[in-house]
Design a protein around this motif. Structure first.
Motif, PDB file in Angstrom:
ATOM      1  N   SER B  49     -60.245  -9.958  28.755  1.00 28.96           N
ATOM      2  CA  SER B  49     -60.040 -10.420  30.132  1.00 28.96           C
ATOM      3  C   SER B  49     -61.178 -11.293  30.593  1.00 28.96           C
ATOM      4  O   SER B  49     -60.967 -12.291  31.287  1.00 28.96           O
ATOM      5  N   LEU B  50     -62.393 -10.909  30.183  1.00 28.68           N
ATOM      6  CA  LEU B  50     -63.559 -11.663  30.632  1.00 28.68           C
ATOM      7  C   LEU B  50     -63.492 -13.108  30.121  1.00 28.68           C
ATOM      8  O   LEU B  50     -63.689 -14.058  30.885  1.00 28.68           O
ATOM      9  N   ALA B  52     -60.815 -14.697  29.075  1.00 38.78           N
ATOM     10  CA  ALA B  52     -59.664 -15.373  29.678  1.00 38.78           C
ATOM     11  C   ALA B  52     -60.042 -15.932  31.042  1.00 38.78           C
ATOM     12  O   ALA B  52     -59.658 -17.045  31.415  1.00 38.78           O
ATOM     13  N   LEU B  53     -60.833 -15.143  31.775  1.00 43.13           N
ATOM     14  CA  LEU B  53     -61.268 -15.600  33.096  1.00 43.13           C
ATOM     15  C   LEU B  53     -62.196 -16.805  32.981  1.00 43.13           C
ATOM     16  O   LEU B  53     -62.032 -17.804  33.677  1.00 43.13           O
ATOM     17  N   GLN B  56     -60.621 -20.031  32.341  1.00 46.79           N
ATOM     18  CA  GLN B  56     -59.948 -20.663  33.483  1.00 46.79           C
ATOM     19  C   GLN B  56     -60.892 -21.482  34.340  1.00 46.79           C
ATOM     20  O   GLN B  56     -60.450 -22.299  35.143  1.00 46.79           O
ATOM     21  N   GLY B 256     -73.748  -9.099  43.018  1.00 42.55           N
ATOM     22  CA  GLY B 256     -72.300  -9.066  42.849  1.00 42.55           C
ATOM     23  C   GLY B 256     -71.547  -8.320  43.926  1.00 42.55           C
ATOM     24  O   GLY B 256     -70.325  -8.327  43.933  1.00 42.55           O
ATOM     25  N   TYR B 258     -69.600  -7.310  47.163  1.00 40.70           N
ATOM     26  CA  TYR B 258     -68.908  -8.050  48.211  1.00 40.70           C
ATOM     27  C   TYR B 258     -68.452  -7.145  49.342  1.00 40.70           C
ATOM     28  O   TYR B 258     -67.895  -7.618  50.325  1.00 40.70           O
ATOM     29  N   GLY B 272     -70.252 -12.505  45.985  1.00 35.62           N
ATOM     30  CA  GLY B 272     -69.094 -11.662  45.720  1.00 35.62           C
ATOM     31  C   GLY B 272     -67.945 -11.962  46.667  1.00 35.62           C
ATOM     32  O   GLY B 272     -66.783 -12.039  46.264  1.00 35.62           O
ATOM     33  N   GLN B 273     -68.286 -12.135  47.951  1.00 36.76           N
ATOM     34  CA  GLN B 273     -67.242 -12.426  48.938  1.00 36.76           C
ATOM     35  C   GLN B 273     -66.559 -13.757  48.640  1.00 36.76           C
ATOM     36  O   GLN B 273     -65.352 -13.890  48.789  1.00 36.76           O
ATOM     37  N   VAL B 275     -66.176 -15.204  45.731  1.00 38.14           N
ATOM     38  CA  VAL B 275     -65.268 -14.997  44.608  1.00 38.14           C
ATOM     39  C   VAL B 275     -63.997 -14.300  45.080  1.00 38.14           C
ATOM     40  O   VAL B 275     -62.880 -14.696  44.746  1.00 38.14           O
ATOM     41  N   TYR B 276     -64.178 -13.256  45.877  1.00 36.08           N
ATOM     42  CA  TYR B 276     -63.044 -12.458  46.337  1.00 36.08           C
ATOM     43  C   TYR B 276     -62.068 -13.305  47.138  1.00 36.08           C
ATOM     44  O   TYR B 276     -60.862 -13.258  46.929  1.00 36.08           O
ATOM     45  N   GLN B 279     -60.207 -16.046  44.882  1.00 39.46           N
ATOM     46  CA  GLN B 279     -59.124 -15.603  44.008  1.00 39.46           C
ATOM     47  C   GLN B 279     -57.985 -15.003  44.826  1.00 39.46           C
ATOM     48  O   GLN B 279     -56.851 -14.998  44.392  1.00 39.46           O
ATOM     49  N   ALA B 288     -63.017 -19.670  41.528  1.00 40.00           N
ATOM     50  CA  ALA B 288     -63.491 -18.279  41.528  1.00 40.00           C
ATOM     51  C   ALA B 288     -64.126 -17.948  40.188  1.00 40.00           C
ATOM     52  O   ALA B 288     -65.197 -17.324  40.127  1.00 40.00           O
ATOM     53  N   THR B 292     -67.993 -16.843  39.204  1.00 43.85           N
ATOM     54  CA  THR B 292     -68.453 -15.638  38.497  1.00 43.85           C
ATOM     55  C   THR B 292     -69.421 -15.992  37.376  1.00 43.85           C
ATOM     56  O   THR B 292     -70.198 -15.153  36.952  1.00 43.85           O
TER      57      THR B 292
END
Lengths: 271, 315
Positions: B49-50, B52-53, B56, B256, B258, B272-273, B275-276, B279, B288, B292
């Protein structure tokens, strides 16, 4: 051996240490006071009056019970997965040297060393890519990932303290690998696993950052709490839930502490 | 005796026995069987997953349609250096640094006292006094500060009782860190961060201090150093790896987070906020993802420096 001569701490140090400890503990104690307040609309201090009626109100709330139940289920399954995977990894790392061994610890620590939001957002985008819908299992997937390290650390420490000669002795006496595991290895690491499992449970029960990304519309207890924190609607109910959470997380920590404290000696090393 | 031996020899032919013997003869096979499940889990679920992120972050988002354009580009990273985004990064770095420094100042006396002066029952008590706040619920800890910092809360009450309201007002009037009330100011955010991450600083510092040999301190005193000199030239350098190990936690966790700045603080964003929001509501996954990368790179650098200073031996 440390000298005990003139070992009275300087006064400034004592004051600083005590002040620091007060800073760590007074806020939590304050919550207990607020759980009994009669004030509903604000966080007024000192509380205008005291009542125990909020405990009864919380008892009647189905949404809170649902959230607690979901949290318990998630934490149990995640802990179980972490126990199996963490013990396997610790057994492998403690008994042999192999290529890349030093990187395995790093890999396990990564999910808690990197900010939780990174774990959360990568899992969510991976679910999107794979087309996985949010469910009970998506939450478990995230939680188990960062619980493994807790079990792994505890089990690894115990494996290192368990002498290899015990296993050899068991083999010499005719036990096969499974018997040795059942009668020699497991009793030796049981309390470490219990401690690791309890910490993993506490970690999962309290987790909110990763969960916000993997839960979808489901509400675990921390998610319920977070919604209340952002938009306070039922302050006294939140106060009661907060002290409930404090109580629930303190018990496993205390038990885990007593389990890992004893047996500082290496089993089987004395002879 | 012979009966027991016979029963064991009888089992020799069993499936369990044969499996066990096979595993014993090939330790590499056993090792593989033990390692594959955890490695698969972390490799697929986590690293998969990491990556894959991160992949992107090399895509971009179409400004008009809002759809993701799946072509390799660095334009998303260029966007990171826009003034507004740089602001977020710098704000987070300053906060993480401030929280780390403050946790050294507040945490060191506790760690020092626990390591050098607490004995027997007191030692256990100190240990629990540090562990309990560490492991108690993160959200509850944040919540308790919402109660404390509220305008009608305990701080205002104490200030009134001690006739120090002017002092509280003066602190809140300080530009940048002040604000209309403690719960809507950087000062408030800072206090909550400090409170929540402080135990992560105390534990490794204490561990490092426990390992300072007593005779080293005696030797320093015998050679004529006064306590202050001993502290500066002997104790502190030996405790430094522990402090750096603790700072890894306080710095990374602050960087990190948020939730804390969302609940206590001003309306301006931390990493963190950002990024949140990107996304979630904004739906801009590439940006996003690029965001990260910032804490990952910063923490990578930090860990590299920490490793060179020997902080990992203190963990």
């Amino acid at each position: 051996m440390r000298s005990e001569r003139g070992s009275r701490p300087p006064r400034a140090l004592t004051i600083a240490a005590v002040a620091g400890l007060l800073f760590l503990h007074v806020p939590l104690l304050l919550i207990f006071v607020y759980a009994f307040t009669t004030e509903e609309k604000s966080y007024q201090f000192p509380p205008p009056g005291f009542t125990t009626k909020w405990f009864a109100v919380v008892w009647e709330r189905q949404d809170i019970w649902d959230a607690i139940w979901l949290s318990v289920k998630v934490a149990s399954v995640a802990t179980l997965i972490a126990l199996v995977l963490g013990t396997c990894a610790a057994a492998a790392v403690s008994r042999a040297r192999f290529f890349g061994r030093d990187y395995i610890s790093l890999l396990f620590i990564l999910p808690i060393a990197l900010p939780g939001i990174i774990t959360g957002i990568s899992l969510r985008s991976a679910f999107n890519i794979v087309g996985l819908d949010f469910s009970f299992w998506t939450i478990v997937l995230g939680h188990a990932t960062f619980c493994i390290v807790v079990v792994y650390n505890n089990a690894l420490a115990r494996f290192r303290r368990t002498s290899g000669s015990l296993i050899e002795a068991s083999m010499d006496l005719g036990a096969d690998g499974f018997q040795t595991f059942r009668y020699v290895v497991l009793p030796n690491i049981a309390s470490a696993l219990l401690a690791g499992g309890m910490l993993a449970f506490a970690l999962s029960f309290d987790e909110v950052i990763v969960t916000t990304f993997t839960a979808g519309q489901q509400s675990t207890l921390p998610i319920w709490m977070l919604t209340e924190l952002i938009r306070p609607r039922q302050r006294p109910v939140t106060n009661v839930v907060a002290i409930f959470i404090v109580a629930v997380t303190f018990i496993p920590i205390l038990v885990a502490y007593y389990l890992t404290r004893e047996g500082e000696h290496t089993a089987g090393a004395g002879k | 005796m012979s009966a027991g031996a016979a029963s064991i020899t009888l089992e020799r032919g069993g499936l369990a026995r044969r499996t066990s013997d096979a595993l014993f003869r090939r330790p590499a096979l056993l090792l593989t069987l033990l390692l594959v499940p955890p490695l698969l889990w972390l490799g697929i679920v986590y690293l998969g997953s990491l990556f894959a992120l991160l992949a992107q972050s090399f895509f971009s988002i179409d400004e008009f349609s809002g759809l993701i354009n799946y072509e390799f580009t660095l334009s998303t990273y260029r966007e990171l250096f826009r003034l507004a985004n740089l602001d977020v990064i710098i704000r987070s770095l300053v906060m993480a640094t401030a929280v780390t420094l403050a946790s050294v100042v507040v945490g060191f006396p506790i760690a020092y006292f626990a390591a050098r002066y607490a004995r027997g029952k007191w030692k256990a008590l100190f240990y629990l006094a540090i562990m309990l706040p560490l492991w108690s619920s993160y959200l509850v800890k944040v919540y308790s500060w919402k109660l404390i910092l509220a305008k009608e809360g305990i701080i205002t009450w104490i200030a009134q009782k001690l006739h120090l309201v002017w002092l509280l007002d003066a602190v809140l009037a300080i530009p940048v860190i002040g604000g209309p009330s403690l719960s809507i100011s950087y000062l408030g955010t800072f206090l909550v961060f400090l409170y929540v991450w402080l135990p992560f600083m105390i534990l490794p510092t204490q561990a490092a201090l426990e390992r300072v040999p007593g005779n080293l301190i005696e030797a320093s005193a015998d050679l004529g150093a006064h306590p202050g000199q001993t502290f500066r030239t002997v104790i502190f350098p030996l405790a430094l790896p522990g402090i750096i190990a603790g700072s890894i936690f306080t710095f990374s966790l602050t960087l990190g987070d948020y939730i804390i700045p969302q609940i206590v603080g001003t309306s301006s964003y931390f990493l963190g906020q950002a990024v949140y929001t990107l996304q979630g509501t904004a739906g801009n996954i590439p940006l996003a993802a690029a965001f990260t990368v910032v804490p990952i790179v910063i923490m990578g650098l930090y860990l590299w420096i920490a490793k060179r200073m020997g902080a990992f031996d203190a963990l």
